[in-house]
Scaffold this motif. Structure first.
Motif, mmCIF file in Angstrom:
data_model
loop_
_atom_site.group_PDB
_atom_site.id
_atom_site.type_symbol
_atom_site.label_atom_id
_atom_site.label_comp_id
_atom_site.label_asym_id
_atom_site.label_seq_id
_atom_site.Cartn_x
_atom_site.Cartn_y
_atom_site.Cartn_z
ATOM 1 N N ASP A 130 0.766 -0.806 -0.035
ATOM 2 C CA ASP A 130 -0.162 -0.009 -0.048
ATOM 3 C C ASP A 130 0.623 1.068 -0.433
ATOM 4 N N ARG A 131 1.815 0.983 0.659
ATOM 5 C CA ARG A 131 2.545 2.305 1.075
ATOM 6 C C ARG A 131 3.821 2.830 -0.362
ATOM 7 N N GLU A 132 3.742 1.555 -1.105
ATOM 8 C CA GLU A 132 4.353 1.728 -2.480
ATOM 9 C C GLU A 132 3.714 2.256 -3.446
ATOM 10 N N GLN A 133 2.357 1.654 -3.445
ATOM 11 C CA GLN A 133 1.132 2.355 -4.210
ATOM 12 C C GLN A 133 1.200 3.844 -3.824
ATOM 13 N N ARG A 134 1.005 4.430 -3.229
ATOM 14 C CA ARG A 134 0.727 5.418 -2.316
ATOM 15 C C ARG A 134 2.422 6.433 -2.651
ATOM 16 N N LEU A 135 3.495 5.748 -2.719
ATOM 17 C CA LEU A 135 5.063 6.875 -2.934
ATOM 18 C C LEU A 135 5.042 7.009 -4.192
ATOM 19 N N GLN A 136 4.282 5.660 -5.083
ATOM 20 C CA GLN A 136 4.464 6.166 -6.432
ATOM 21 C C GLN A 136 3.561 7.430 -7.195
ATOM 22 N N VAL A 137 2.477 7.564 -6.495
ATOM 23 C CA VAL A 137 1.137 9.136 -7.094
ATOM 24 C C VAL A 137 2.325 9.917 -6.675
ATOM 25 N N LEU A 138 2.972 10.055 -4.715
ATOM 26 C CA LEU A 138 3.029 11.603 -4.166
ATOM 27 C C LEU A 138 4.313 11.779 -4.960
ATOM 28 N N LEU A 139 5.481 10.537 -5.818
ATOM 29 C CA LEU A 139 6.464 10.983 -6.336
ATOM 30 C C LEU A 139 6.400 11.754 -7.611
ATOM 31 N N GLN A 140 5.611 11.703 -8.297
ATOM 32 C CA GLN A 140 5.379 12.467 -9.846
ATOM 33 C C GLN A 140 5.131 14.189 -9.466
ATOM 34 N N ASN A 141 5.176 14.425 -7.818
ATOM 35 C CA ASN A 141 5.358 15.497 -7.717
ATOM 36 C C ASN A 141 6.690 16.114 -7.363
ATOM 37 N N LYS A 142 7.007 17.213 -8.380
ATOM 38 C CA LYS A 142 8.646 17.787 -8.575
ATOM 39 C C LYS A 142 9.164 17.928 -7.404
ATOM 40 N N GLY A 143 10.130 17.746 -6.723
ATOM 41 C CA GLY A 143 10.855 18.315 -5.773
ATOM 42 C C GLY A 143 10.548 16.936 -4.892
ATOM 43 N N SER A 144 10.048 15.809 -4.539
ATOM 44 C CA SER A 144 10.212 15.024 -3.807
ATOM 45 C C SER A 144 10.913 14.185 -4.229
ATOM 46 N N ILE A 145 11.623 13.712 -3.412
ATOM 47 C CA ILE A 145 12.693 12.323 -3.261
ATOM 48 C C ILE A 145 12.474 10.623 -2.026
ATOM 49 N N ARG A 146 13.246 10.135 -2.249
ATOM 50 C CA ARG A 146 12.814 8.964 -1.096
ATOM 51 C C ARG A 146 14.350 7.971 -0.948
ATOM 52 N N GLN A 147 13.648 6.789 -0.398
ATOM 53 C CA GLN A 147 15.154 6.219 -0.481
ATOM 54 C C GLN A 147 16.521 7.044 -0.455
ATOM 55 N N LEU A 148 17.055 7.472 0.509
ATOM 56 C CA LEU A 148 17.330 8.658 1.254
ATOM 57 C C LEU A 148 18.440 7.735 2.429
#
Length: 468
Positions: free
Chosen positions: A50-68
């Motif tokens: 569920d988290r991965e699915q939600r992240l894929q949507v959010l990461l479409q926004n410019k300026g979002s990063i993850r896995q740091l």
């Protein structure tokens, strides 16, 4: 001065903090426990998907990063998501804000302290303070969290206690509120410890608050509860503000049954043999009904029926030859179609009782009928309610798994459970793997068979006096 090095034993991570906030023992086991004692957790797999699915949507926004991966001193963490903000930092004319994707509508202490942990790491990484974090619900609601108030002090206290617990040679004691243990990968080993110690939490009907109250009264385990005089405990409970002191009678009786391992009949021993299920005495057959649901999606995706028709001599058939009828409820087909199929199946067996375990099936049918402007089918029998009315059993739960297992029933897929069934369902919907669908049908059929195994005990073994 050279850079300070930290061993894996001294580093504290965000995952360890979250485990500790849920259960102190879990955090210790995560670091020191025997990995072979861990069991795969479908709830965790569902949350990650569920988290991965939600992240894929959010990461479409410019300026979002993850896995740091970030580290400060002996603290290490990987924030789920960082959102870019227009405040300057050593990174440039921007800085980052940590975001936690909470699984439900309401944020918890665990969520806020995790944000504070991430905020500390992000501040060190970007050379600028992080004053707010963000909680994001599955519905897209945003809740800002002030990371500059009391949270830093609370985080320091939690980390100090976490470090102390992780340095102990023995694990912390079992948590008193063990309801959430069903979601834990260590639940099997902890359940063994609880049973061996005769923990009060193993007594059906005792949750965290009741256990705490009983311990305050000097009752620390199941054997002590079984041994106390009911009237004495009633008086003590009433003196301590318990609104239902008569509950002591039930708790003591349940503890005694579990201590002895022998079931106790709650109705007269000379009652008719079919008194627990009189509807089945003259019925030509019975439908055993079980629903599989995805609660997060509010989707009852499978309605399964085991069809048992009496033979010419009035005997029930062997379950191996009983017909199993699954009805998939695909949302794209609409509820009207499902309702028609359910009505057609029930109409094919007029006058047959519909046996189910627990209230889920009855509630689902009533709500479905109401949405279709119809009347819910009659003849539904809640076997769980009948068991509780007629017997007190030596089990720590009156759920289907516990009661059917006590009667010797075994699921054909030993590791299967409701959460894993939901995972199979989502995988089948995503990939169309027929093998996953067959697993779901098998699990649902087993649930129907387990329900019938308990019903047969009520009809036969219990009536004959076989109470063990």
């Amino acid at each position: 001065m050279g850079q300070q090095r930290f061993t894996s034993e001294s580093v504290l991570t965000d995952r360890q903090l979250r485990s500790w906030l849920r259960c102190h023992r879990k955090a210790w086991l995560d670091r020191h426990g025997n990995p072979s004692e861990k069991i795969w957790n479908p709830h965790r797999a569902l949350q990650l998907a569920d988290r991965e699915q939600r992240l894929q949507v959010l990461l479409q926004n410019k300026g979002s990063i993850r896995q740091l991966l970030l580290q400060q001193g002996n603290l290490r963490g990987r924030p789920t998501l960082l959102l870019q903000r227009p405040q300057a930092s050593q990174l440039g004319a921007f800085s980052y804000q940590p975001v936690l994707l909470q699984p439900g509508r309401h944020g918890t202490r665990e969520h806020r302290l995790t944000l504070a942990f991430w905020g500390r790491l992000v501040a060190n990484y970007q050379g600028a303070p992080v004053t707010t974090g963000l909680l994001l619900t599955p519905q897209g609601l945003k809740e800002p969290v002030n990371l500059a108030g009391q949270l830093p002090r609370q985080l320091d206290q939690a980390l100090t206690r976490l470090q102390t617990d992780l340095q102990q040679l023995q694990p912390p004691p079992l948590t008193q509120d063990r309801k959430k243990c069903t979601l834990c990968c260590w639940r099997r080993s902890c359940n063994q410890v609880a049973e061996a110690n005769g923990e009060l939490s193993q007594v059906s009907g005792i949750g965290g608050k009741r256990q705490e109250l009983l311990q305050q009264l000097g009752i620390h385990n199941r054997s002590a509860l079984a041994a106390i005089d009911p009237m004495v405990l009633m008086a003590r409970l009433e003196a301590n503000g318990e609104q239902r002191p008569e509950l002591a009678l039930e708790l003591i009786a349940q503890a005694r049954v579990q201590e002895s391992g022998i079931a106790e009949r709650l109705t007269p021993a000379d009652e008719p043999t079919d008194s627990a299920l009189p509807e089945l005495a003259a019925a030509p057959g019975v439908l055993v009904y079980d629903i599989e649901s995805d609660p997060d999606a509010r989707d009852d995706f499978l309605h399964g029926f085991l069809i048992l028709r009496r033979n010419s001599s009035g005997q029930w058939p062997a379950t191996a030859i009983a017909k199993y009828q699954p009805l998939l409820a695909l949302q794209e087909h609409g509820e009207a179609r499902l309702w028609q199929r359910l009505q057609a199946l029930l109409a094919a067996y007029p006058g047959w009782p519909v046996l189910h375990y627990g209230e889920t099936e009855a509630i689902a049918l009533r709500r479905l009928a109401a949405r279709q402007g119809a009347v819910a089918p009659a003849g539904l029998i809640d076997l769980h309610k009948r068991v509780r009315q007629h017997w007190r059993l030596p089990v720590d739960s009156y759920g289907l798994k516990a009661v059917a297992s006590w009667r010797g029933f075994r699921w054909s897929q030993p590791a299967a459970e409701g959460a894993r069934c939901v995972l199979w369902w989502r995988q089948w919907r995503a990939r169309g793997n027929r093998h996953q669908l067959q697993r779901i049908f098998q699990y649902n059929r087993d649930d129907c068979l387990a329900t019938w195994a308990v019903a047969q005990w009520l009809l036969n073994d219990a009536a004959a006096g076989n109470e063990n």
